[in-house]
Design an enzyme around this catalytic site. Structure first.
Site, PDB file in Angstrom:
ATOM      1  N   ASP A 267       0.880  -1.166   0.000  1.00  0.00           N
ATOM      2  CA  ASP A 267       0.000   0.000   0.000  1.00  0.00           C
ATOM      3  C   ASP A 267       0.921   1.221   0.000  1.00  0.00           C
ATOM      4  OD1 ASP A 267      -2.063   1.782  -0.003  1.00  0.00           O
ATOM      5  OD2 ASP A 267      -3.207   0.802   1.585  1.00  0.00           O
TER       6      ASP A 267
HETATM    7  C1  BGC Z   1      -4.958   3.283  -0.184  1.00  0.00           C
HETATM    8  C2  BGC Z   1      -5.031   2.271  -1.304  1.00  0.00           C
HETATM    9  C3  BGC Z   1      -4.846   2.973  -2.621  1.00  0.00           C
HETATM   10  C4  BGC Z   1      -3.514   3.713  -2.603  1.00  0.00           C
HETATM   11  C5  BGC Z   1      -3.191   4.444  -3.888  1.00  0.00           C
HETATM   12  C6  BGC Z   1      -3.731   4.155  -0.279  1.00  0.00           C
HETATM   13  O1  BGC Z   1      -3.813   5.206   0.604  1.00  0.00           O
HETATM   14  O2  BGC Z   1      -5.011   2.616   1.050  1.00  0.00           O
HETATM   15  O3  BGC Z   1      -6.245   1.595  -1.267  1.00  0.00           O
HETATM   16  O4  BGC Z   1      -4.934   2.072  -3.666  1.00  0.00           O
HETATM   17  O5  BGC Z   1      -3.551   4.654  -1.560  1.00  0.00           O
HETATM   18  O6  BGC Z   1      -3.994   5.539  -4.047  1.00  0.00           O
END
Ligand code: BGC
Length: 746
Positions: A267
């Site tokens: 993540d």
């Molecule tokens: C989120 C993810 C997301 C990623 C990219 C993160 O803060 O938890 O679900 O895909 O950001 O935007």
């Protein structure tokens, strides 16, 4: 409820140990796997160390390098689960200002789950895959399958509810739909990311049985049945280790037990340690908040944990290249499955067909919670229709955190109602309340409320469109809700409207549960979910009976926050940044409500329609079942025959006795009466949505196997089934069980 049939079901052994959890299983492939592996091997043999390192971390907010020298393309990833996110700047959070990136906004995943229709999940994935492909993305960051554990989790709307079986059944076709366009789905957030508060700090403590029975099944289905090509590891910790490089979750379970051969993506900013990232299965690092996120360095991404720090360790002889080769192999495999797939289609974007799919999903996701004769409305019956509520006149898809979209179209409910009603009646609008961020309460709330209540007195019917929105502290990533009640002082407004005009329909948006202190006074309550691009058209069509609601809640709506285990047990603590102990174990959602005898406002699986259904006599059979009460001994048939012989078939006829085409969702729950470990009173094991014309009878048919009756024994680290009595409950919700059949495994 009635008990009809006593059956003796024979097994060839008394207790079966499952192989799952003990050996590697193979995912389902939908393409020519052999040629991909040959190509991966060939490319890997040609790469320099630097080229390999370049392949395993970001080069911008949403892309990673390919191998330009060999014509291997870059990876372009995009959020998110409900549509293709607008283009972001290279290095900073912010819009790139493109004008060609407005997409079809699909309804959030709670709405999809509420359809209880796996075919729609496939159509959903197909639209998303086609749009991602058109936009030249090869990875779409979704779906999300974390379980609904507390109603205040800001991201519940991004997930598929509280039941592992329902989520598993919906996630598989979604993935297949996406990946048909040769775009990798990225199932997230692996694992145990069930709250937003301190998500990057907390360490989840959960017993193995709960992990395997509640929190992992949808991920497992995504890998083994969906054949997903990438998995996003979550922010939180588990067993003290960050999930982005978690030995137990990634090495042992995901890549070990399930044999996942795709890419583990961190993540954004979830990577914390080079050595752990090397050893514990992380393949692609994104969003790390090092100096690399600033603009003051020539090549900031070199500072990532899996960039120069990794290369230096190899060059200094501290680590070998075995792990690196494995990571590169996985990244290349994903590139060959997507960007370099031989038969990659071209995709399509913002087509009428996509809007139609969006409409169909939103249509089946709306849940009718209460209806005492007010709905559907007949526009010609009224002179004045008053629409009240901020959500009637605002777009909802363009917020929510990483799932925010730039929709090419989003029909507002007020506009759709006006269009539908035409000159049949006068449609008036009063805002009633104004959305605001906590601590920034506007001065005009009382005035807005009074105006709306006054107007309501003079209207023939009032349509209230409120609920949550997708702003921070509501249904939005990054923060949890601050309480269980509706925001923006809506409770006072709703109570005032109901008092002023009993003919008030409540349409409430959301992707989670909230309190409804006024619900006894309301005649009609619609849980509107969020309908994406077609939001308003669907709600208007529900109001005026063009749509017969058929959605069923994928989560329990309890009366009070303390009816949920994480709150009842005092576990959910916004100040806690350390250990979060899942003391309730298996008992989340309806499992908890059953255990504690709590009657929810609206149970899991619940939803009304404008028609009615009559259920007939159920029947149960198996070709090993000779007759009631008879014990059938195992025979020496071939394995396949023996497997088949253990199938139990259950059928129940359902008739539409109303005057409108509608759908019944027959749900099959199982109870293990005599397990050697405690088991929930009900576990959903099958469901079937039947669309029926007036007068038509359909048959809900289910096939169960011994495997469906198993539970996870943490001592044996295996799924086991045991002899004894089971109840098979057929119901229209987790609380409305119509038939109970008995089954005895011997
Ligand atoms: C989120 C993810 C997301 C990623 C990219 C993160 O803060 O938890 O679900 O895909 O950001 O935007």
């Amino acid at each position: 409820m009635c008990h009809r049939i006593i059956l003796i079901f024979a097994l060839s052994y008394l207790m079966a140990l499952s192989l799952y959890g003990q050996s590697k299983s193979s995912p389902v492939y939908l393409y020519d796997e052999a040629s991909v592996e040959e190509r991966v091997k060939d490319v890997l043999s040609r790469l320099t160390l630097q080229e390999k390192i370049d392949l395993i971390h970001a080069q911008s907010k949403f892309s990673s390098k390919g191998v330009p020298r060999l014509g291997i393309p870059e990876n372009w990833l995009s959020d998110g689960p409900f549509g293709v996110r607008p283009e972001n700047l290279w290095d900073k959070w912010g819009s790139a200002g493109w004008t060609n990136d407005a997409c079809t906004a699909l309804p959030p995943l709670t709405c999809l789950a509420a359809t209880w229709n796996p075919e729609l999940a496939y159509n959903y994935g197909k639209v998303l895959g086609e749009e991602a492909r058109y936009r030249n993305k090869n990875v779409i960051l979704g779906p999300g399958v974390n379980m609904f554990r507390t109603p205040v989790n800001g991201r519940n709307f991004e997930y598929m509810g509280e039941d592992p079986y329902l989520a598993s059944k919906m996630v598989v076709p979604y993935i297949r739909g996406v990946q048909e366009s040769k775009v990798a789905a990225c199932v997230k957030h692996f694992a145990l990311n069930n709250q937003e508060t301190h998500r990057s700090k907390i360490n989840v403590i959960v017993d193995d049985r709960t992990l395997y029975e509640i929190y992992l099944p949808a991920f497992k289905a995504a890998v083994l049945e969906g054949g997903v090509w990438s998995v996003m590891a979550s922010y939180n910790r588990y067993k003290g280790q960050f999930c982005c490089h978690n030995e137990y979750l990634i090495n042992n379970i995901l890549k070990g037990e399930w044999g996942f051969d795709g890419v583990v993506v961190s993540d954004w900013g979830g990577t914390k340690d080079t050595m752990q990232a090397i050893r514990n299965g992380l393949d692609l690092e994104f969003g790390t908040g090092t100096d690399g996120m600033l603009m003051d360095s020539d090549n900031p991404y070199d500072a990532y944990f899996m960039a120069n720090p990794y290369k230096n360790l190899i060059e200094d002889g501290v680590v070998g290249t075995e792990e690196l080769d494995d990571k590169v192999r996985r990244v290349l495999r994903m590139i060959f499955r997507t960007n370099m797939a031989k038969d990659r289609p071209f995709g399509s974007f913002v087509s009428e067909e996509h809007f139609k799919t969006c409409y169909d999903i939103a249509k089946e996701g709306v849940v009718l919670l209460k209806n005492e004769g007010l709905l559907p409305l007949n526009a010609s019956d009224y002179k004045t229709i008053l629409v009240v509520g901020d959500n009637a006149s605002r777009t909802l898809s363009n917020a929510g955190g990483s799932s925010m979209l730039k929709p090419a179209k989003e029909v507002l409910t007020l506009d759709a109602i006006r269009k539908y009603v035409g000159d049949k009646a006068e449609v008036k609008y009063a805002r009633g309340y104004q959305a605001y961020m906590p601590g920034y309460e506007p001065d005009n709330l009382d005035l807005l409320r009074q105006e709306a209540v006054e107007e309501a007195k003079n209207a023939d019917v009032v349509i209230y469109v409120g609920g949550l929105n997708r702003w921070s502290y509501q249904d939005c990533e990054g923060r949890d809700r601050l309480g269980y009640e509706l925001p923006f002082q809506q409770d006072a407004l709703i109570a005032g409207l109901l008092e002023a005009n009993p003919n008030t329909v409540l349409m409430l948006h959301g992707g989670t549960s909230f309190s409804m202190p006024w619900r006894d006074k309301a005649k009609s309550i619609v849980y509107a979910m969020y309908g994406g691009s077609e939001n308003g058209s669907v709600l208007s069509d529900v109001l005026f009976g063009e749509i017969n609601p058929s959605g069923r809640l994928p989560f329990t709506m309890a009366e009070y926050l303390d009816d949920y285990p994480s709150h009842a047990l005092g576990i959910y603590d916004p100040d806690n940044k350390e250990d979060v102990v899942y003391e309730e174990g298996l008992y989340i959602g309806y499992r908890w409500m059953n255990e504690k005898d709590i009657k929810p406002m609206y149970p899991f699986g619940f939803g009304l329609t404008y028609t009615g259904f009559e259920w007939g006599e159920p029947s149960i059979s198996s070709n090993r079942l000779k007759s009631v009460q008879e014990v059938v001994l195992p025979d020496s048939d071939s394995e396949a025959k023996a497997r088949d012989s253990k199938k139990i078939k259950i059928r129940i006829p359902v008739t539409n006795i109303g005057e409108m085409r509608g759908a019944e969702v027959v749900q099959l729950y199982v109870r293990d009466v005599e397990a050697y470990l405690p088991r929930p009173e009900k576990e959903l094991k099958r469901f079937c949505k039947l669309w029926l014309e007036p007068g038509e009878t359909g048959i809900a048919e289910f096939e169960l196997q011994e495997d469906d009756l198993r539970f996870f024994d943490p001592q044996k680290h295996a799924w086991v089934s045991e002899k004894g009595e089971f109840e098979i409950m057929l119901g229209s919700s987790s609380e409305d069980i119509r038939e109970t059949l008995k089954l005895i495994l011997v």
